[in-house]
Design an enzyme around this catalytic site. Sequence first.
Site, PDB file in Angstrom:
ATOM      1  N   LYS A 106       1.004  -1.365   0.132  1.00 41.60           N
ATOM      2  CA  LYS A 106      -0.125   0.050   0.035  1.00 41.60           C
ATOM      3  C   LYS A 106       0.834   1.288  -0.035  1.00 41.60           C
ATOM      4  O   LYS A 106       1.869   1.198   0.703  1.00 41.60           O
ATOM      5  CB  LYS A 106      -0.943  -0.118   1.274  1.00 41.60           C
ATOM      6  N   ASP A 146      -6.755   4.055  -4.707  1.00 42.58           N
ATOM      7  CA  ASP A 146      -7.285   3.886  -3.197  1.00 42.58           C
ATOM      8  C   ASP A 146      -7.909   5.283  -3.143  1.00 42.58           C
ATOM      9  O   ASP A 146      -8.446   5.979  -4.265  1.00 42.58           O
ATOM     10  CB  ASP A 146      -6.147   3.763  -2.372  1.00 42.58           C
TER      11      ASP A 146
END
Length: 417
Positions: A106, A146
């Site tokens: 991430k 995201d």
Amino acid sequence: MADQPNPFESLREQVDDAAAHLDADEGVLTRLKNPERVLETNLTFELDDGTLETVRAYRSQFNGDRGPYKGGIRYHPDVTRDEVKALSGWMAYKCAVVDVPYGGGKGGIAIDPSDYSESELERLTRAFATELRPLIGEDRDIPAPDVNTGQREMNWIKDTYETLENTTAPGVITGKAIDSGGSEGRVEATGRSTALAARETFDWLDRDLAGATVAVQGYGNAGSIAAALLDDLGADVVAVSDSSGGIHDPDGFDPRAAKEYKSETGAVDGYADAASITNEELLTLDVDVLVPAALENAIDGDLAADVAADVIVEAANGPLTPDADDVLAERDVYVVPDIFANAGGVTVSYFEWVQNRQRFSWTESRVNEELERVITEAFDGIIDAYETHDVRNLRTAAYLVAIGRVVDAYDQAGSWP
Ligand code: GLU
């Protein structure tokens, strides 16, 4: 919110809850709770007035035992090193629970993107892509959208990477626009798996989703599409909210029209005849299904005591604190965990990557059928674990499945002398 737990601590608690049911070596357990590496960097980029600004950015590569690191990049002022570490861990277990051949990663930049022009965001994104270049690659680490990022940012990252590497490598990133190598169905995929997760859960509980009432907190990509698809499945969307507040109509309303209204006005509040409510009121409405689709820590232990929904389907990553999980398990509220419910996004990212590698595009119906297969099979696996092991909730069952797969891959690789 009174208590705001550190999401990285929440992840570690979730892993510990599952590990208590496994015979895991202490060294392996530590590995399951920590990222392999974290890039922390400062990005300097030029503003439109010619001045320079420097902002903080991160990329966490949590675990690569099952394949390349995989996970999105978010732009949000609350991005921290620990948040990105937690989100990368959730990605590793998400990929494992739906059995797509990736590890977890991430990234994030600690900015409010609405403070910048499009050209400023492009320079910033290209600066991040340049910094990420040695870490990412089609077989190394594959970023994706995201919170507050989408096709535009993915296209810039792909272009920067391909230009610097002097190659064509569309599979270096997913969530691209169709003409830049994106996949049909990718934009809808997170909301689609959320709706499928609700459908499977209702089937398992022997309940009818048709006519069930639904409240959705967060009306971005995941929340608004989940609402629309739940409406298609016959459920009644009675409340939705965004960061500026929510709306409620006990008779239900058209979630697509509410989304259009938000696109035009910037907020759902004011839509049609629906009454205005706060986010907290929405989260405690007496509905059949509650879908938190915003950020981490939306429901803490105190609020969980007032949740009146029967089933919570987590479209966001980490929307419930560990305290909330305790309270809800005690109260027999079913929580369909994020690492499964929102896994449609990364699953269709995987399909996009497969299409990129094969230079062959699938139809939207093929994408959606394959996604449905992945989600229903993963659900069956979670239920099997839930019914076989004496676990307190579906989250722990999902982690049992996921951790088992990560540990197997690690064990099978053997040790390097
Ligand atoms: N950001 C999404 C998630 O949290 C998608 C990640 C991906 O497609 O790699 O699952």
